[in-house]
Motif scaffolding. Structure first.
Motif, mmCIF file in Angstrom:
data_model
loop_
_atom_site.group_PDB
_atom_site.id
_atom_site.type_symbol
_atom_site.label_atom_id
_atom_site.label_comp_id
_atom_site.label_asym_id
_atom_site.label_seq_id
_atom_site.Cartn_x
_atom_site.Cartn_y
_atom_site.Cartn_z
ATOM 1 N N LYS A 289 0.842 -1.205 0.000
ATOM 2 C CA LYS A 289 0.000 0.000 0.000
ATOM 3 C C LYS A 289 0.875 1.253 0.000
ATOM 4 O O LYS A 289 0.602 2.218 -0.719
ATOM 5 C CB LYS A 289 -0.916 0.015 1.221
ATOM 6 C CG LYS A 289 -2.004 -1.023 1.206
ATOM 7 C CD LYS A 289 -2.808 -0.934 2.490
ATOM 8 C CE LYS A 289 -3.839 -2.018 2.611
ATOM 9 N NZ LYS A 289 -4.590 -1.939 3.879
ATOM 10 N N VAL B 9 -7.431 -3.005 -7.265
ATOM 11 C CA VAL B 9 -8.303 -2.476 -6.210
ATOM 12 C C VAL B 9 -9.057 -1.283 -6.772
ATOM 13 O O VAL B 9 -8.768 -0.811 -7.874
ATOM 14 C CB VAL B 9 -7.484 -2.056 -4.951
ATOM 15 C CG1 VAL B 9 -6.807 -3.257 -4.316
ATOM 16 C CG2 VAL B 9 -6.476 -0.985 -5.275
ATOM 17 N N SER C 76 -10.278 2.907 -2.790
ATOM 18 C CA SER C 76 -9.342 2.316 -1.830
ATOM 19 C C SER C 76 -8.016 3.073 -1.841
ATOM 20 O O SER C 76 -7.456 3.397 -0.793
ATOM 21 C CB SER C 76 -9.076 0.846 -2.156
ATOM 22 O OG SER C 76 -10.226 0.074 -1.938
#
Length: 133
Positions: free
Chosen positions: A12, A35, A39
């Motif tokens: 991330k 994703v 997000s």
């Protein structure tokens, strides 16, 4: 439809840094990571909020948790100290009685008997008696 497995924080971070540096757009990063754009936007917001809290100093959630834990430790130490003092007072006043521990030596008593044995039984165990002093 089941939820995909959680992405590791390191991955991330890499994606958010790419977006913040301008290397990739949010749409490109989302497609590549599989994703949603939302997000990635959430991760970016969380990253920036976390950095802001770190720079503000003292107001971070971790610092508050640390203060709470230190306060709890102080309370527990005080309670332990008070219990220790009460125990010492009871021991000195005779309210506290020690419980005899079973020994590995046979006592010569049968369950339910009230006899405590005789001096002769102590002599056989090698213990000094009044006559033997």
């Amino acid at each position: 439809m089941s939820r995909p497995p959680a992405m590791p924080a390191a991955e991330k971070l890499k994606i958010v840094l790419e977006v913040l540096s301008g290397t990739r757009t949010i749409a490109e990063a989302a497609r590549r990571a599989g994703v949603s754009e939302q997000s990635i936007g959430n991760w970016k917001r969380q990253f920036l909020d976390g950095g802001r809290a770190g720079l503000e100093g003292g107001a971070s959630r971790n610092a508050q948790r640390e203060r709470d834990l230190l306060s709890e430790i102080t309370e527990l130490k005080t309670a332990l100290g008070e219990a220790y003092v009460q125990l010492r007072v009871r021991r000195k006043s005779g309210e506290y009685r020690t419980v005899p521990f079973p020994t590995s030596r046979p006592s010569g008593r049968t369950p339910g008997s009230t006899s405590r044995g005789t001096a002769r039984s102590w002599e056989s165990l090698g213990a000094p008696t009044r006559a033997g002093r």
